[in-house]
Design a protein around this motif. Structure first.
Motif, PDB file in Angstrom:
ATOM      1  N   GLY A 168       0.833  -1.189   0.000  1.00 36.67           N
ATOM      2  CA  GLY A 168       0.000   0.000   0.000  1.00 36.67           C
ATOM      3  C   GLY A 168       0.871   1.243   0.000  1.00 36.67           C
ATOM      4  N   VAL A 169       0.194   2.397  -0.002  1.00 34.23           N
ATOM      5  CA  VAL A 169       0.933   3.662  -0.014  1.00 34.23           C
ATOM      6  C   VAL A 169       1.769   3.808   1.245  1.00 34.23           C
ATOM      7  N   PRO A 170       1.245   3.564   2.487  1.00 33.30           N
ATOM      8  CA  PRO A 170       2.102   3.692   3.684  1.00 33.30           C
ATOM      9  C   PRO A 170       3.295   2.751   3.640  1.00 33.30           C
ATOM     10  N   GLU A 171       3.097   1.512   3.147  1.00 34.86           N
ATOM     11  CA  GLU A 171       4.213   0.576   3.104  1.00 34.86           C
ATOM     12  C   GLU A 171       5.286   1.039   2.117  1.00 34.86           C
ATOM     13  N   ARG A 172       4.894   1.516   0.910  1.00 33.81           N
ATOM     14  CA  ARG A 172       5.894   1.977  -0.057  1.00 33.81           C
ATOM     15  C   ARG A 172       6.624   3.207   0.456  1.00 33.81           C
ATOM     16  N   THR A 173       5.904   4.099   1.150  1.00 31.05           N
ATOM     17  CA  THR A 173       6.555   5.295   1.707  1.00 31.05           C
ATOM     18  C   THR A 173       7.515   4.888   2.819  1.00 31.05           C
ATOM     19  N   PHE A 174       7.131   3.888   3.630  1.00 30.12           N
ATOM     20  CA  PHE A 174       8.021   3.406   4.700  1.00 30.12           C
ATOM     21  C   PHE A 174       9.308   2.842   4.098  1.00 30.12           C
ATOM     22  N   GLU A 175       9.191   2.047   3.023  1.00 36.77           N
ATOM     23  CA  GLU A 175      10.391   1.480   2.375  1.00 36.77           C
ATOM     24  C   GLU A 175      11.268   2.573   1.796  1.00 36.77           C
ATOM     25  N   ALA A 176      10.647   3.605   1.169  1.00 38.06           N
ATOM     26  CA  ALA A 176      11.440   4.707   0.613  1.00 38.06           C
ATOM     27  C   ALA A 176      12.157   5.467   1.721  1.00 38.06           C
ATOM     28  N   THR A 177      11.478   5.704   2.876  1.00 39.00           N
ATOM     29  CA  THR A 177      12.119   6.406   3.994  1.00 39.00           C
ATOM     30  C   THR A 177      13.256   5.575   4.567  1.00 39.00           C
ATOM     31  N   GLN A 178      13.073   4.255   4.635  1.00 36.30           N
ATOM     32  CA  GLN A 178      14.118   3.384   5.163  1.00 36.30           C
ATOM     33  C   GLN A 178      15.348   3.376   4.259  1.00 36.30           C
ATOM     34  N   GLN A 179      15.136   3.438   2.955  1.00 36.48           N
ATOM     35  CA  GLN A 179      16.260   3.426   2.013  1.00 36.48           C
ATOM     36  C   GLN A 179      16.963   4.782   1.962  1.00 36.48           C
ATOM     37  N   LEU A 180      16.165   5.867   1.887  1.00 39.90           N
ATOM     38  CA  LEU A 180      16.751   7.196   1.748  1.00 39.90           C
ATOM     39  C   LEU A 180      17.210   7.773   3.090  1.00 39.90           C
ATOM     40  N   ARG A 181      16.524   7.367   4.220  1.00 39.99           N
ATOM     41  CA  ARG A 181      16.783   7.940   5.552  1.00 39.99           C
ATOM     42  C   ARG A 181      16.634   9.456   5.510  1.00 39.99           C
ATOM     43  N   TYR A 182      15.539   9.837   4.865  1.00 35.05           N
ATOM     44  CA  TYR A 182      15.230  11.260   4.699  1.00 35.05           C
ATOM     45  C   TYR A 182      13.710  11.401   4.731  1.00 35.05           C
ATOM     46  N   PRO A 183      13.197  12.531   5.291  1.00 39.09           N
ATOM     47  CA  PRO A 183      11.737  12.697   5.329  1.00 39.09           C
ATOM     48  C   PRO A 183      11.129  12.521   3.941  1.00 39.09           C
ATOM     49  N   THR A 184      10.090  11.692   3.851  1.00 44.68           N
ATOM     50  CA  THR A 184       9.499  11.346   2.561  1.00 44.68           C
ATOM     51  C   THR A 184       7.995  11.567   2.618  1.00 44.68           C
ATOM     52  N   PRO A 203      12.349   9.581   9.300  1.00 45.08           N
ATOM     53  CA  PRO A 203      13.096   8.420   9.809  1.00 45.08           C
ATOM     54  C   PRO A 203      13.614   8.665  11.228  1.00 45.08           C
ATOM     55  N   LEU A 204      13.654   7.600  12.025  1.00 46.11           N
ATOM     56  CA  LEU A 204      14.234   7.607  13.372  1.00 46.11           C
ATOM     57  C   LEU A 204      15.599   6.936  13.296  1.00 46.11           C
ATOM     58  N   ILE A 205      16.656   7.717  13.478  1.00 46.44           N
ATOM     59  CA  ILE A 205      18.029   7.232  13.339  1.00 46.44           C
ATOM     60  C   ILE A 205      18.650   7.137  14.719  1.00 46.44           C
TER      61      ILE A 205
END
Length: 844
Positions: A168-184, A203-205
């Motif tokens: 879904g949209v939240p899951e794809r956004t979560f994966e993009a945030t995890q890869q980029l480590r930048y607000p998405t 992201p929480l680093i």
């Protein structure tokens, strides 16, 4: 007090010059053209006035439209700036909250207080959620219920909270945030309450390790409601659309079933800094009155149309009034133009012989002008002084009406004293009442015509002299009448003045001379266009005339005779000497072919002897065995019959070898006959097999099925194939190749090429050392050979045989990279497809 008189201002030099130029130009115009200009002037003025009014209205309308477009663009940028600043401010606070969560300054049980404080000042935030790296919800807050949602029900947060094993949209956004480590930012989607929202996941680093995300869910409708300035939404319609131009929220809500009116002004800008395909669209509607709805414009247009209609009516009335005058002027100009454009000189005289009229052509022909000729009595100025008496006699003959209808030829004199030849025609000059008022004379300069006629006579004489001196027979015969129209000296020497010689030279054609025997009852050329016959030629052909014992090369074509009749011209050249030389050369070639076959069989003599030795030895063994067993009375009748059959079979084999060799070396006339490629290959392979077996060379044969029939001399083609196979075997044997490489491939396949058409290709491919480049260029030269004991006539004779059958032979090396791995000889023979089917059936 007397008034003071002010003197007029002197005219400026520029205005005075313009008046003079305009006056000069106006006076040069004809009256009809002046009337036309005077009528078209007011019409042009009215049209220019109407064009100026339309241009003014158009300019004002465009200027107002530009102002409206600028207003829409400015309001769009203001709304974009408000939303952008709000999103940036929220993003910065969310980043700080995520940093506190990562440093454990905020724990799950203490998440509600900062989340509530953050959402209280931001009505566009619908949910705040904290999930770890394994998508486990740690804490959440929903501004919709205004109370802590640590253990919120799944139904409310199902679509907003990213879940494992779901796309879904939240899951794809979560994966993009995890890869980029930048607000998405996510793309817009419908949440659990059916509202269009989008997420910002921060992201929480924790010590460079991804520990989850802080999710803020924004309501698209709340952004439009709270952060679009009121003055902007009052003036224009503001909507938020996605990347597919789908409306997610708008400041104007339509009634169910109502369709929005298309906006005349639309401006789109991205909803920065989201970068998720959301666009802010501001739509404006024109409030100005269009050009078509302007009453003042239509009043001006109506007045202008009325004025134009009145001017057109006046112009039409003037045209009707001047129509008769223009017709009269045109008629006069047309008659004068005809007289002036005539190349024939015209001269009119009264009944006394006085010149009353001459046209420009007459003046140009004689060099005198009208003043020099009109009013003159004989003798006229264009009469030569030494011909006064003759011209006076001809003039009296004209005045009496006794001039010949074909005209009279006279000498005339130009003003510079030069003479020219002229032909004059005289006719009575009749007025409209039918009374003769004089004589009209037309005069034509025939000096050039006489010169051309004299040149044509001289050219015809030279042409006749050339034709009479030719060694070839030239004759021209009328097609319809069969009459001999022309014959040169060579034709008369060989055939006399008879048309039968022309018919004999016509040879295979339907001789046109024979048409004369049938009169007008037979016309084989009836209905054919003469031009098509005269433009069409014919191929040269060779004709043998029995009575002269001569061969002629005859070329024929149809032409149109001087009187218009269709005629046939023949040019026959004596080629008897050349034919005798060709016959002698053909006989020598036939002897060379037989010699080549004898040489080939001489080279194969040892192999033939070895081949014959096998059946002869078998016959001897069978006979000795039978004699011994008969003497010992130890043989039965069936065994005796079997032995005799084997003996006869070996004798037949020896006889067959001798018969094929005799047929190959037997001298015979070249004779083409229907032949099958498979039979030719079989005969050649039987003869070549002796040599191949002696040299221990294997032969692989492929003959395509259902090949068409060839019209060839089979013995000659067998000679070519045998020569190529023997050469290939010698090349392999001389190279000392090992047994696996001692192979020859013979292929017979059909082909079709643009230059040769349908052919059958014979290919002999060996695995020998190949040919040198300098040898390939001289391969077919007579008496050139690469063998120590070779005569150099084999390949030269092969080429002659193939070319006599209208085929081609070629040789090429085979390469594996830069290494020569063999040689290929191939030759082609044309096929006659029209006869192949029946002949193949008969041969089969």
């Amino acid at each position: 007090m007397q008034p003071v008189k002010v003197p007029p201002a002197p005219p400026t030099p520029g205005s005075d010059l313009a008046k003079r130029l305009f006056g000069t130009w106006w006076r040069r115009q004809s009256p009809s053209r002046q009337d036309r200009y005077a009528t078209l002037g007011p019409l042009v003025s009215v049209l220019l006035f109407l064009a100026a009014i339309i241009s003014a209205f158009w300019y004002l309308r465009n200027e107002e439209l530009e102002r409206e477009q600028e207003s829409v663009k400015r309001d769009t940028e203001i709304a974009q700036q408000q939303v952008r600043l709000r999103l940036i401010e929220s993003q910065e606070q969310l980043i700080r909250m995520a940093r506190d969560i990562a440093t454990r300054a905020i724990k799950p049980d203490g998440f509600v207080q900062p989340a509530a404080g953050f959402a209280r000042e931001r009505p566009e935030i619908t949910h705040l959620m904290w999930v770890d790296a394994d998508l486990r919800r740690q804490a959440s807050y929903s501004s919709a219920n205004m109370h802590m949602q640590v253990e919120s029900s799944p139904e409310e947060l199902d679509r907003s909270l990213p879940m494992p094993h779901r796309e879904g949209v939240p899951e794809r956004t979560f994966e993009a945030t995890q890869q980029l480590r930048y607000p998405t930012y996510s793309i817009p989607y419908l949440n659990g309450f059916g509202h269009w929202v989008f997420q910002l996941q921060v992201p929480l680093i924790d010590n460079n390790r991804f520990a989850g995300t802080l999710i803020a869910e924004y309501s698209v409708e709340a952004l439009v409601r709270y952060f679009i300035p009121a003055d902007v939404s009052n003036r224009h319609v503001v909507t938020v659309i996605d990347s597919q131009d789908k409306v997610l929220s708008s400041t104007v809500m339509l009634m169910p079933g109502q369709i929005a009116r298309p906006a005349s002004i639309v401006h789109d800008v991205p909803l920065a800094p989201a970068g998720n395909g959301l666009k802010l669209r501001v739509q404006g509607y024109r409030t100005s009155i269009g050009l078509i709805s302007n009453t003042l414009f239509w009043m001006v247009a109506a007045l202008s149309t009325l004025t134009v209609w009145m001017l057109l009516g006046t112009w039409r009335h003037m045209r009707r009034r001047l129509q008769m005058q223009n017709t009269l002027v045109s008629e006069t100009n047309f008659r004068r133009a005809m007289e002036n454009s005539m190349l024939t000189g015209m001269r009119a005289m009264d009944m006394e012989g006085r010149i009353t009229y001459v046209n420009p052509a007459f003046c140009a022909m004689t060099g005198f002008n009208e003043q020099d000729l009109i009013g003159h009595l004989p003798p006229f100025p264009h009469w030569p002084p030494d011909r006064y008496d003759e011209n006076n006699r001809l003039l009296q003959q004209e005045l009496q009406g006794r001039s010949p209808a074909g005209g009279i030829e006279v000498k005339a004199m130009r003003k510079d004293g030069s003479l020219f030849d002229a032909r004059m025609y005289v006719s009575p000059l009749i007025d409209p009442k039918g009374v003769q008022t004089g004589w009209m004379t037309s005069m034509t300069n025939i000096t050039e015509a006489k010169r051309v006629r004299d040149q044509l006579s001289a050219s015809h004489e030279r042409f006749t002299t050339v034709l009479e001196g030719l060694d070839a027979a030239v004759s021209v015969l009328s097609v319809q009448q069969g009459e001999l129209l022309f014959a040169n000296r060579s034709y008369r020497l060989w055939f006399g003045a008879e048309a039968r010689g022309h018919a004999a030279l016509a040879g295979g054609e339907s001789a046109p001379a024979l048409l004369g025997d049938f009169g007008d009852s037979v016309d084989s050329f009836g209905g054919l266009p003469t031009q098509e016959l005269t433009e069409a030629g014919s191929d040269p052909r060779e004709v043998y005339v029995e009575s002269l014992q001569k061969w002629f090369d005859v070329r024929a074509r149809y032409l149109q005779w001087t009187d218009g009749r269709l005629a046939q011209m023949l040019i026959a050249t004596d080629i008897t000497s050349r034919r005798n030389a060709e016959t002698q050369a053909q006989q020598q070639a036939e002897k060379a072919q037989v010699t080549s076959r004898l040489v080939t069989m001489g080279e194969m003599a040892s192999s033939v002897a070895h081949e014959l030795n096998q059946p002869l030895t078998a016959i001897t063994n069978y006979c000795n065995g039978m004699v011994s067993r008969v003497k010992a009375d130890a043989i039965e009748k069936p065994d005796l019959i079997t032995a005799l059959e084997k003996t006869a079979k070996q004798a037949e084999r020896a006889a067959q070898i001798i018969r094929r060799i005799r047929a190959f070396v037997k001298r015979s006339e070249p004779r083409r006959e229907p032949s099958l490629a498979a039979n030719i290959v079989e005969e050649s392979v039987d003869l070549a097999g002796i040599e191949l077996r002696r040299r221990n060379v294997a032969l692989h044969i492929y003959v395509a099925q259902r090949l068409p029939v060839l019209m060839v001399d089979p013995i000659l083609i067998e000679q070519v194939l045998l020569n190529l196979l023997k050469n290939a075997a010698e090349a392999i044997d001389s190279a000392g190749l090992p047994l696996p490489r001692r192979n020859i491939e013979l292929r017979v396949i059909p082909r079709h090429t643009p230059d040769e058409g349908g052919v059958i290709e014979f290919t002999v491919t060996d695995s020998g050392p190949g040919l040198k480049e300098e040898v390939i260029g001289r391969l077919y030269e007579a008496f050139f050979s690469t063998k120590v004991e070779g005569l150099g006539i084999g390949l030269s004779l092969c080429r002659s045989i193939i070319e006599s059958h209208r085929g081609r032979i070629r040789a090429e090396n085979l390469y594996n990279g830069a290494t020569v791995v063999g040689c290929r000889f191939s030759f082609t023979l044309p096929v006659e497809t029209a006869k192949s089917t029946g002949l193949e059936t008969a041969l089969t």
